[in-house]
Write a protein that holds these residues in place. Structure first.
Motif, PDB file in Angstrom:
ATOM      1  N   HIS A  40       2.562 -12.122  -6.595  1.00  0.00           N
ATOM      2  CA  HIS A  40       2.243 -11.842  -5.194  1.00  0.00           C
ATOM      3  C   HIS A  40       1.207 -10.730  -5.138  1.00  0.00           C
ATOM      4  CE1 HIS A  40       3.773 -10.690  -0.923  1.00  0.00           C
ATOM      5  NE2 HIS A  40       3.034 -11.783  -0.858  1.00  0.00           N
ATOM      6  N   LEU A  41       0.085 -10.981  -4.460  1.00  0.00           N
ATOM      7  CA  LEU A  41      -0.964  -9.972  -4.325  1.00  0.00           C
ATOM      8  C   LEU A  41      -0.949  -9.383  -2.925  1.00  0.00           C
ATOM      9  CD1 LEU A  41      -2.428 -12.452  -6.256  1.00  0.00           C
ATOM     10  CD2 LEU A  41      -3.967 -10.516  -6.513  1.00  0.00           C
ATOM     11  N   VAL A  42      -0.839  -8.063  -2.847  1.00  0.00           N
ATOM     12  CA  VAL A  42      -0.917  -7.357  -1.569  1.00  0.00           C
ATOM     13  C   VAL A  42      -1.950  -6.251  -1.693  1.00  0.00           C
ATOM     14  CG1 VAL A  42       1.477  -7.858  -0.908  1.00  0.00           C
ATOM     15  CG2 VAL A  42       0.969  -5.769  -2.192  1.00  0.00           C
ATOM     16  N   GLY A  43      -2.560  -5.896  -0.578  1.00  0.00           N
ATOM     17  CA  GLY A  43      -3.574  -4.852  -0.582  1.00  0.00           C
ATOM     18  C   GLY A  43      -4.530  -5.082   0.568  1.00  0.00           C
ATOM     19  N   THR A  44      -5.525  -4.225   0.692  1.00  0.00           N
ATOM     20  CA  THR A  44      -6.521  -4.364   1.756  1.00  0.00           C
ATOM     21  C   THR A  44      -7.744  -5.123   1.261  1.00  0.00           C
ATOM     22  OG1 THR A  44      -5.783  -2.251   2.685  1.00  0.00           O
ATOM     23  CG2 THR A  44      -7.914  -3.089   3.440  1.00  0.00           C
ATOM     24  N   VAL A 154      -0.781  -4.793  -6.576  1.00  0.00           N
ATOM     25  CA  VAL A 154      -1.212  -4.008  -5.417  1.00  0.00           C
ATOM     26  C   VAL A 154      -2.684  -3.660  -5.604  1.00  0.00           C
ATOM     27  CG1 VAL A 154      -0.801  -1.968  -4.009  1.00  0.00           C
ATOM     28  CG2 VAL A 154       1.121  -3.064  -5.190  1.00  0.00           C
ATOM     29  N   THR A 155      -3.539  -4.332  -4.850  1.00  0.00           N
ATOM     30  CA  THR A 155      -4.979  -4.078  -4.923  1.00  0.00           C
ATOM     31  C   THR A 155      -5.310  -2.872  -4.032  1.00  0.00           C
ATOM     32  OG1 THR A 155      -5.507  -5.590  -3.109  1.00  0.00           O
ATOM     33  CG2 THR A 155      -5.379  -6.535  -5.333  1.00  0.00           C
ATOM     34  N   PRO A 156      -6.566  -2.379  -4.044  1.00  0.00           N
ATOM     35  CA  PRO A 156      -6.892  -1.185  -3.260  1.00  0.00           C
ATOM     36  C   PRO A 156      -6.491  -1.298  -1.789  1.00  0.00           C
ATOM     37  CG  PRO A 156      -8.662  -1.661  -4.764  1.00  0.00           C
ATOM     38  CD  PRO A 156      -7.707  -2.801  -4.884  1.00  0.00           C
ATOM     39  N   ALA A 187      -3.251  -1.364  -8.943  1.00  0.00           N
ATOM     40  CA  ALA A 187      -4.648  -1.189  -9.321  1.00  0.00           C
ATOM     41  C   ALA A 187      -5.137   0.196  -8.904  1.00  0.00           C
ATOM     42  CB  ALA A 187      -5.496  -2.271  -8.650  1.00  0.00           C
ATOM     43  N   PRO A 188      -6.271   0.690  -9.445  1.00  0.00           N
ATOM     44  CA  PRO A 188      -6.812   1.977  -9.023  1.00  0.00           C
ATOM     45  C   PRO A 188      -6.987   2.034  -7.517  1.00  0.00           C
ATOM     46  CG  PRO A 188      -7.967   1.194 -10.970  1.00  0.00           C
ATOM     47  CD  PRO A 188      -7.075   0.068 -10.536  1.00  0.00           C
ATOM     48  N   LYS A 203      11.189   3.450  -6.731  1.00  0.00           N
ATOM     49  CA  LYS A 203      12.427   4.142  -7.084  1.00  0.00           C
ATOM     50  C   LYS A 203      13.581   3.651  -6.224  1.00  0.00           C
ATOM     51  CE  LYS A 203      14.450   8.752  -7.646  1.00  0.00           C
ATOM     52  NZ  LYS A 203      14.216  10.225  -7.520  1.00  0.00           N
ATOM     53  N   ALA A 204      13.334   3.495  -4.922  1.00  0.00           N
ATOM     54  CA  ALA A 204      14.385   3.035  -4.012  1.00  0.00           C
ATOM     55  C   ALA A 204      14.816   1.603  -4.326  1.00  0.00           C
ATOM     56  CB  ALA A 204      13.889   3.127  -2.573  1.00  0.00           C
ATOM     57  N   LYS A 205      13.888   0.767  -4.799  1.00  0.00           N
ATOM     58  CA  LYS A 205      14.185  -0.637  -5.085  1.00  0.00           C
ATOM     59  C   LYS A 205      14.619  -0.871  -6.533  1.00  0.00           C
ATOM     60  CE  LYS A 205      11.166  -2.978  -1.728  1.00  0.00           C
ATOM     61  NZ  LYS A 205      11.882  -4.217  -1.427  1.00  0.00           N
ATOM     62  N   GLY A 206      14.471   0.139  -7.370  1.00  0.00           N
ATOM     63  CA  GLY A 206      14.752  -0.049  -8.784  1.00  0.00           C
ATOM     64  C   GLY A 206      13.706  -0.918  -9.472  1.00  0.00           C
ATOM     65  N   ALA A 207      12.485  -0.878  -8.966  1.00  0.00           N
ATOM     66  CA  ALA A 207      11.400  -1.679  -9.518  1.00  0.00           C
ATOM     67  C   ALA A 207      10.579  -0.855 -10.512  1.00  0.00           C
ATOM     68  CB  ALA A 207      10.495  -2.188  -8.404  1.00  0.00           C
ATOM     69  N   ARG A 208       9.901  -1.542 -11.398  1.00  0.00           N
ATOM     70  CA  ARG A 208       9.079  -0.882 -12.401  1.00  0.00           C
ATOM     71  C   ARG A 208       7.624  -0.880 -11.955  1.00  0.00           C
ATOM     72  NH1 ARG A 208       8.457  -2.650 -18.796  1.00  0.00           N
ATOM     73  NH2 ARG A 208       7.215  -0.845 -19.445  1.00  0.00           N
ATOM     74  N   LEU A 209       6.966   0.274 -12.062  1.00  0.00           N
ATOM     75  CA  LEU A 209       5.547   0.388 -11.726  1.00  0.00           C
ATOM     76  C   LEU A 209       4.707   0.359 -12.995  1.00  0.00           C
ATOM     77  CD1 LEU A 209       5.121   3.091  -8.924  1.00  0.00           C
ATOM     78  CD2 LEU A 209       5.130   0.606  -8.704  1.00  0.00           C
ATOM     79  N   LEU A 210       3.606  -0.402 -12.945  1.00  0.00           N
ATOM     80  CA  LEU A 210       2.681  -0.509 -14.056  1.00  0.00           C
ATOM     81  C   LEU A 210       1.272  -0.193 -13.568  1.00  0.00           C
ATOM     82  CD1 LEU A 210       3.909  -4.028 -15.246  1.00  0.00           C
ATOM     83  CD2 LEU A 210       4.599  -1.843 -16.251  1.00  0.00           C
ATOM     84  N   THR A 211       0.404   0.210 -14.500  1.00  0.00           N
ATOM     85  CA  THR A 211      -1.021   0.351 -14.191  1.00  0.00           C
ATOM     86  C   THR A 211      -1.804  -0.566 -15.126  1.00  0.00           C
ATOM     87  OG1 THR A 211      -1.397   2.148 -15.769  1.00  0.00           O
ATOM     88  CG2 THR A 211      -0.703   2.773 -13.523  1.00  0.00           C
ATOM     89  N   PRO A 212      -2.970  -1.028 -14.702  1.00  0.00           N
ATOM     90  CA  PRO A 212      -3.763  -1.904 -15.579  1.00  0.00           C
ATOM     91  C   PRO A 212      -4.071  -1.266 -16.930  1.00  0.00           C
ATOM     92  CG  PRO A 212      -4.564  -2.046 -13.345  1.00  0.00           C
ATOM     93  CD  PRO A 212      -3.561  -0.947 -13.357  1.00  0.00           C
TER      94      PRO A 212
END
Length: 384
Positions: A40-44, A154-156, A187-188, A203-212
């Motif tokens: 799923h891609l979200v962002g502006t 998560v795009t910019p 993403a940056p 943190k609230a969802k217990g999800a893991r965050l990654l960076t490219p």
């Protein structure tokens, strides 16, 4: 009723949307679907190009892939891309008949244009190994968020669609990032508030965050950026490619050759459609800044128009130092800004403005704005 005729009955824009309608419809459809893993891609900005690069990488690696994006430029089929090509009319008509049989006419008629086409895409993606699913303007309450996903990208994130999403970067980021589930690749970001928001929600969802860069490493990221530049892509598309490569590696646990970028075509993303014309559908301040940087010293004539909810003053302020003048192209929309207002805004910034009168060989042009602007320009080429 054929798909095109059915969609004609639905307005494209709504002042208010019943947020319970799409989950109810999806519950009727879900038992029939055979979906692969959903990204799923979200962002502006950057969702379309990041999604297309990701889908193309997965396809070239031998997977069956569906990519859902919006809006389209010339043909509806552009929204539903399957294994390297826009979906054929026959496939869409078959998916339409199937979806109608699952929903029933009453439920199908209640759905908005975007809600119905979202379910249509899922129906057409039967048998795909991966589904790359682009959110519309939202995140948490977007029609695309009904689907469970293995990864969110998560795009910019910047300021846009304030009436629906909020007036600050933090509010907009919260609305979009609350859609994440298990893992999110961020993403940056031009605004540091986005990272802080992502950390809090993860943190609230217990999800893991990654960076490219964390997924790929610095050397691979650099190689992708260098390759993007070597084929004529601006930096912002290179960064989108980095995010796509990272997502592909995370999904399949394999490496992808940066040289694969050379075979990927991105419609409307700093695309040189003629020797003297660049087309870009980045229609907000974030997109304007990326394009201004990408011009790299060139000063083209700006061909532009906008819907009335866009901050045209800020967009023109950003582009003013890098354009020769503004030529306003008419667009077909009830929500189009009055051309006189656009010309007045340009005049206050010292930008020469007038109507678009076609291309001249001796000039270079930047066609910038929404998909509606791109459509108007491309149609004007066929009329001349």
């Amino acid at each position: 009723m054929k798909l095109a005729d059915f969609l004609e009955t639905k307005p494209l824009y709504y002042d208010k949307i019943d947020l319970s309608r799409m989950p109810r419809a999806y519950a009727m459809v879900r038992p029939h679907l055979n979906l692969g893993e959903v990204v799923h891609l979200v962002g502006t900005n950057g969702k379309g190009s990041t999604g297309r690069i990701l889908a193309s990488l997965l396809k070239e690696a031998g997977y069956r892939v569906g990519h859902y994006s919006s809006p389209h430029i010339l043909r509806f089929n552009e929204r539903i891309w399957i294994d390297g090509a826009d979906a054929e009319d026959r496939r869409l008509e078959a998916a339409h008949r199937t979806l109608m049989s699952w929903l029933g006419s009453e439920c199908a008629e209640e759905l908005s244009y975007f809600e119905y086409t979202t379910l249509l895409a899922l129906t057409a993606f039967e048998g795909c190994d991966f589904v790359v699913f682009e959110a519309g303007l939202g995140g948490e309450f977007d029609a695309t968020n009904v689907v469970d996903k293995v990864l969110s990208v998560v795009t910019p994130i910047g300021i846009d669609h304030q009436a629906f999403l909020g007036d600050s970067i933090t509010q907009i980021a919260e609305t979009k990032i609350r859609s994440i589930q298990k893992e999110a690749l961020v993403a940056p970001q031009p605004a540091p508030e986005v990272y802080e928001t992502a950390k809090r929600i993860a943190k609230a969802k217990g999800a893991r965050l990654l960076t490219p860069e964390g997924v790929l490493g610095k050397a691979v990221r650099r190689s992708i950026l260098d390759t993007a530049v070597s084929i004529g892509w601006p930096l912002y598309l290179g960064e989108n490619a980095v995010a796509a490569f990272a997502a592909a590696k995370r999904l399949t646990h394999r490496d992808y050759d940066p040289e694969m970028l050379a075979s990927i075509q991105l419609k409307g993303r700093f695309e040189r459609i003629l020797p003297n014309v660049i087309l870009d559908v980045g229609h907000n301040p974030l997109g304007a800044r990326a394009v201004a940087e990408a011009l790299d010293g060139r000063t083209p004539v700006l061909v532009y128009n906008a819907l009335e909810d866009k901050d045209v003053v800020q967009i023109l302020e950003i582009l003013q130092p890098v354009i020769r003048r503004l030529e306003i192209i008419p667009i077909e929309s009830e929500r189009a800004i009055a051309e006189e207002r656009l010309a007045e805004a340009a005049a206050k910034l010292g930008i020469e403005a007038g109507p678009f009168r076609g291309l001249r060989e001796e000039e270079e042009y930047l066609v910038f704005g929404s998909f509606i602007v791109a459509e108007a320009f491309l149609k004007s080429l066929h009329e001349t």
